[in-house]
Design a protein around this motif. Structure first.
Motif, PDB file in Angstrom:
ATOM      1  N   ASN A 326      -6.787   3.001  17.344  1.00 25.30           N
ATOM      2  CA  ASN A 326      -7.258   4.382  17.251  1.00 25.30           C
ATOM      3  C   ASN A 326      -8.725   4.436  16.836  1.00 25.30           C
ATOM      4  N   VAL A 327      -9.097   3.639  15.835  1.00 27.00           N
ATOM      5  CA  VAL A 327     -10.488   3.606  15.375  1.00 27.00           C
ATOM      6  C   VAL A 327     -11.403   3.089  16.477  1.00 27.00           C
ATOM      7  N   LEU A 328     -10.985   2.042  17.193  1.00 27.04           N
ATOM      8  CA  LEU A 328     -11.800   1.490  18.279  1.00 27.04           C
ATOM      9  C   LEU A 328     -12.004   2.531  19.382  1.00 27.04           C
ATOM     10  N   GLU A 329     -10.929   3.237  19.746  1.00 31.11           N
ATOM     11  CA  GLU A 329     -11.044   4.269  20.778  1.00 31.11           C
ATOM     12  C   GLU A 329     -12.030   5.360  20.380  1.00 31.11           C
ATOM     13  N   LEU A 330     -11.931   5.828  19.132  1.00 30.73           N
ATOM     14  CA  LEU A 330     -12.797   6.913  18.681  1.00 30.73           C
ATOM     15  C   LEU A 330     -14.237   6.440  18.464  1.00 30.73           C
ATOM     16  N   LEU A 331     -14.399   5.203  18.007  1.00 28.06           N
ATOM     17  CA  LEU A 331     -15.755   4.655  17.877  1.00 28.06           C
ATOM     18  C   LEU A 331     -16.432   4.546  19.241  1.00 28.06           C
ATOM     19  N   LEU A 332     -15.682   4.068  20.237  1.00 27.53           N
ATOM     20  CA  LEU A 332     -16.239   3.971  21.587  1.00 27.53           C
ATOM     21  C   LEU A 332     -16.640   5.345  22.103  1.00 27.53           C
ATOM     22  N   LYS A 333     -15.791   6.336  21.867  1.00 20.20           N
ATOM     23  CA  LYS A 333     -16.113   7.699  22.305  1.00 20.20           C
ATOM     24  C   LYS A 333     -17.352   8.211  21.569  1.00 20.20           C
ATOM     25  N   PHE A 334     -17.444   7.944  20.271  1.00 16.52           N
ATOM     26  CA  PHE A 334     -18.560   8.414  19.450  1.00 16.52           C
ATOM     27  C   PHE A 334     -19.897   7.852  19.938  1.00 16.52           C
ATOM     28  N   VAL A 335     -19.970   6.524  20.077  1.00 17.62           N
ATOM     29  CA  VAL A 335     -21.241   5.913  20.485  1.00 17.62           C
ATOM     30  C   VAL A 335     -21.550   6.221  21.945  1.00 17.62           C
ATOM     31  N   LEU A 336     -20.503   6.366  22.775  1.00 16.07           N
ATOM     32  CA  LEU A 336     -20.732   6.700  24.186  1.00 16.07           C
ATOM     33  C   LEU A 336     -21.383   8.075  24.317  1.00 16.07           C
ATOM     34  N   LEU A 337     -20.891   9.047  23.543  1.00 10.99           N
ATOM     35  CA  LEU A 337     -21.459  10.394  23.625  1.00 10.99           C
ATOM     36  C   LEU A 337     -22.885  10.432  23.090  1.00 10.99           C
ATOM     37  N   THR A 387     -17.980  -2.785  21.282  1.00 11.42           N
ATOM     38  CA  THR A 387     -17.044  -3.707  21.943  1.00 11.42           C
ATOM     39  C   THR A 387     -17.206  -5.132  21.418  1.00 11.42           C
ATOM     40  N   GLU A 388     -18.453  -5.547  21.163  1.00 10.66           N
ATOM     41  CA  GLU A 388     -18.663  -6.901  20.655  1.00 10.66           C
ATOM     42  C   GLU A 388     -18.243  -7.036  19.198  1.00 10.66           C
ATOM     43  N   CYS A 389     -18.405  -5.977  18.391  1.00  7.78           N
ATOM     44  CA  CYS A 389     -18.012  -6.100  16.984  1.00  7.78           C
ATOM     45  C   CYS A 389     -16.497  -6.276  16.883  1.00  7.78           C
ATOM     46  N   PHE A 390     -15.730  -5.616  17.763  1.00 16.74           N
ATOM     47  CA  PHE A 390     -14.279  -5.825  17.782  1.00 16.74           C
ATOM     48  C   PHE A 390     -13.945  -7.228  18.302  1.00 16.74           C
ATOM     49  N   THR A 391     -14.598  -7.621  19.375  1.00 14.33           N
ATOM     50  CA  THR A 391     -14.316  -8.918  19.994  1.00 14.33           C
ATOM     51  C   THR A 391     -14.612 -10.065  19.037  1.00 14.33           C
ATOM     52  N   PHE A 392     -15.769 -10.036  18.374  1.00 14.55           N
ATOM     53  CA  PHE A 392     -16.138 -11.102  17.451  1.00 14.55           C
ATOM     54  C   PHE A 392     -15.234 -11.143  16.225  1.00 14.55           C
ATOM     55  N   ALA A 393     -14.699  -9.982  15.828  1.00 13.78           N
ATOM     56  CA  ALA A 393     -13.817  -9.946  14.662  1.00 13.78           C
ATOM     57  C   ALA A 393     -12.456 -10.557  14.947  1.00 13.78           C
ATOM     58  N   LEU A 394     -12.067 -10.620  16.228  1.00 10.76           N
ATOM     59  CA  LEU A 394     -10.720 -11.091  16.585  1.00 10.76           C
ATOM     60  C   LEU A 394     -10.691 -12.453  17.260  1.00 10.76           C
ATOM     61  N   MET A 395     -11.821 -12.901  17.795  1.00 15.66           N
ATOM     62  CA  MET A 395     -11.847 -14.185  18.508  1.00 15.66           C
ATOM     63  C   MET A 395     -11.514 -15.342  17.584  1.00 15.66           C
ATOM     64  N   CYS A 396     -10.753 -16.300  18.097  1.00 16.00           N
ATOM     65  CA  CYS A 396     -10.524 -17.543  17.359  1.00 16.00           C
ATOM     66  C   CYS A 396     -11.723 -18.467  17.568  1.00 16.00           C
ATOM     67  N   PRO A 460      -7.215   1.534  23.855  1.00 15.20           N
ATOM     68  CA  PRO A 460      -8.448   2.026  23.209  1.00 15.20           C
ATOM     69  C   PRO A 460      -9.620   2.200  24.169  1.00 15.20           C
ATOM     70  N   LEU A 461      -9.597   1.531  25.329  1.00 15.86           N
ATOM     71  CA  LEU A 461     -10.715   1.650  26.260  1.00 15.86           C
ATOM     72  C   LEU A 461     -10.806   3.027  26.904  1.00 15.86           C
ATOM     73  N   THR A 462      -9.772   3.871  26.691  1.00 17.72           N
ATOM     74  CA  THR A 462      -9.873   5.245  27.181  1.00 17.72           C
ATOM     75  C   THR A 462     -10.965   6.016  26.433  1.00 17.72           C
ATOM     76  N   GLY A 463     -11.423   5.461  25.327  1.00 19.95           N
ATOM     77  CA  GLY A 463     -12.549   6.061  24.615  1.00 19.95           C
ATOM     78  C   GLY A 463     -13.818   6.079  25.445  1.00 19.95           C
ATOM     79  N   LEU A 464     -13.865   5.290  26.520  1.00 19.79           N
ATOM     80  CA  LEU A 464     -15.033   5.258  27.402  1.00 19.79           C
ATOM     81  C   LEU A 464     -14.957   6.325  28.489  1.00 19.79           C
ATOM     82  N   LEU A 465     -13.962   7.220  28.404  1.00 26.49           N
ATOM     83  CA  LEU A 465     -13.789   8.276  29.402  1.00 26.49           C
ATOM     84  C   LEU A 465     -13.933   9.645  28.735  1.00 26.49           C
ATOM     85  N   PRO A 466     -15.114  10.252  28.774  1.00 26.88           N
ATOM     86  CA  PRO A 466     -15.281  11.601  28.206  1.00 26.88           C
ATOM     87  C   PRO A 466     -14.514  12.625  29.046  1.00 26.88           C
TER      88      PRO A 466
END
Length: 528
Positions: A326-337, A387-396, A460-466
């Protein structure tokens, strides 16, 4: 700690970091705008690109590896040996200053003395300033290791304000001094910076506060190099780690400052175009520094704490997965707008903004086209940061290693593309190459996010769809403001400019109202 508590702390950290960034850059921003009206583009290009590159390269090569090695692990260590190791940055800085100074003086193109006077003095001063700053390296590392945040803030703000005040004073009184102005300002900057750290530790060491904190260094004399009988001068484990970091840092510096190195060594732009590019680059990156960077840094901590690195979505706590998605979706929407707003309105108001900020020197020529392209680049920066902050936080670890290899190849491709695009499109080519680079990184990160959540119900990638209504209003605003620019900006007087600004204000107000009506979930997230 509960995920909700982590989210609250992260949001407060992001907002306070952004506010701090704004407060400390407002003075610099305003004073720079003032000096632009007194100096030539060529002089600004030499200072902000070539001489600043000399200063940053010497500093980076001399200290970056030492910083990373000496700040790794716990603050509890043999600080005598660590301090001895850190003092080695000074002779290393002298070495790099001499070598690179000779390159800057005798191998690179020398600016026309009639346009950029006192170039040789500028090279010497900026090289010397890097050495002076290295004299404070042991103090800086000690402060950083023990989280003396207030000291860092005060030292950096005082040094920046001192530099700006001296620059403006000399520009007004002695504009014919040329590079002498910036050389003296740079030397003052590093002197104030080092003095702040030294004075603080002279007062702090031996004080009741230091005793209460069990600070590992008791006397000022202990901050100087010293030999301990029957012991090695440095910690060889730290020394070997420093060498490993140095090899990485050398490559990182080339990739980080790739554009400036290309400008300096390949002469793809003249000094005037370099000056305009650097000013527009700094102006265009304000939003990235003030908003996107604090969000990226703070929410990286959030995702890293809420979700466990290297585990699949099924192996995580499902409540935490739901919150993170939920946070990732809303963050993506926030920065996208934010990015879309800057892209849409930045196109029609770039020339006006540059004219107000730097006069005709910036608003004529390639400046407006550069800022228009940078407005588009901000949109890429916005999405890539989250997108990178989420990816780097989860990558092994294995995924990070693979990604580093991909980034190395991508960086080489970026430098090649930059070279060719700059030859074809001038300084705009650098920004187009950056857009390509960010686009590839976004594609990689979104691919990772899609696969990570594929086995869950969260998307969460639906956050990229205004919303369609908001997209329609963005389109109407883009067309309306573009026509307004043609009709009213920017050589038709201040009344016409005010009409152009009013058109933009109305379009922006309509966009914000639509945003509040259609993106209610996002508005609630930002408010809470």
């Amino acid at each position: 700690m509960a995920a909700q508590d982590v989210l609250g702390q992260t949001a407060r950290l992001a907002s306070s970091s952004a506010l701090l960034q704004v407060l400390f850059r407002v003075v610099t921003f305003g004073l720079n705008a003032f000096t632009l009206r007194y100096l030539s583009r060529e002089l600004i290009g030499v200072v902000n690109v070539r001489l600043t590159l000399l200063y940053s390269t010497v500093g980076f090569l001399a200290r970056e590896a030492f910083r990373r090695a000496c700040l790794s692990g716990s603050a509890k260590r043999n600080w005598t040996k660590t301090i001895n190791l850190l003092w080695l940055t000074v002779p290393l800085g002298v070495f790099w200053s001499l070598i690179l100074g000779l390159v800057w003086l005798y191998l690179l193109e020398v600016p026309d003395p009639a346009v950029v006077p006192h170039y040789q003095a500028g090279v010497v001063a900026f090289g010397l300033s890097a050495i002076i700053e290295l004299l404070g390296e042991p103090f800086w590392v000690l402060a950083q290791a023990h989280l003396f945040v207030r000291l860092k803030v005060i030292a950096e703000s005082l040094s920046v304000v001192s530099k700006c005040i001296l620059t403006v004073t000399l520009v007004i009184l002695y504009p014919h001094w040329g590079l002498y102005i910036f050389s003296l300002a740079q030397l003052l900057y590093v002197s104030v910076l080092v003095a702040c750290y030294v004075i603080y530790f002279v007062m702090f060491l031996g004080s009741p506060e230091a005793t209460k904190k069990s600070f590992p260094v008791a006397r000022v004399k202990a901050l100087l190099p010293s030999f301990v009988e029957d012991e090695t001068f440095v910690n060889w484990k730290e020394a070997r780690l420093t060498w490993s970091f140095f090899k990485q840092s050398f490559l990182k510096q080339i990739l980080t400052e790739g554009e400036r190195y290309m400008m300096t060594f390949l002469n793809v732009l003249n000094f005037g175009d370099q000056g305009v590019y650097d000013i527009v680059n700094n102006l265009g990156s304000l939003v990235a520094r003030f908003i996107f960077l604090p969000i990226e840094e703070s929410f990286y901590v959030f995702f890293a704490k809420v979700l466990e690195r290297g585990k699949t979505v099924k192996d995580q706590k499902q409540d935490d997965v739901a919150m993170a998605a939920n946070v990732l979706e809303l963050l993506l929407k926030f920065v996208l707008l934010i990015g879309l707003t800057i892209t849409v309105f930045g196109y029609a108001y770039s020339q006006l903004a540059l004219d107000i900020y730097g006069g005709s020197m910036l608003s004529s020529g390639t400046g407006p086209d550069l800022l228009r392209c940078y407005s588009l680049y901000v949109l890429f920066l916005a999405v890539n940061g989250v997108t990178e902050c989420f990816t780097f936080a989860l990558m092994c670890k294995e995924e990070v290693d693979r990604y580093n290899f991909v980034m190395l190849a991508l960086s080489f491709i970026f430098l090649c593309i930059s070279y060719f695009l700059t030859h074809w499109y001038g300084s705009v080519g650098f920004i187009l190459a950056n857009c390509f680079n960010m686009g590839i990184r976004i594609a990689h990160s979104t691919h990772y996010i899609y696969h990570y959540f594929r086995e869950s119900t969260h998307r969460p990638l639906t956050g990229l769809l205004p919303s369609p209504a908001l997209l329609l209003l963005y389109f109407i605003s883009a067309v309306g403001t573009a026509f307004s620019e043609v009709l009213f900006c920017c050589d038709k007087g201040w009344m016409a400019r005010l009409i152009h600004i009013s058109v933009g204000a109305l379009c922006l107000a309509a966009t914000l109202v639509t945003m509040f009506c259609t993106e209610t979930k996002l508005i609630h997230f930002v408010r809470s």
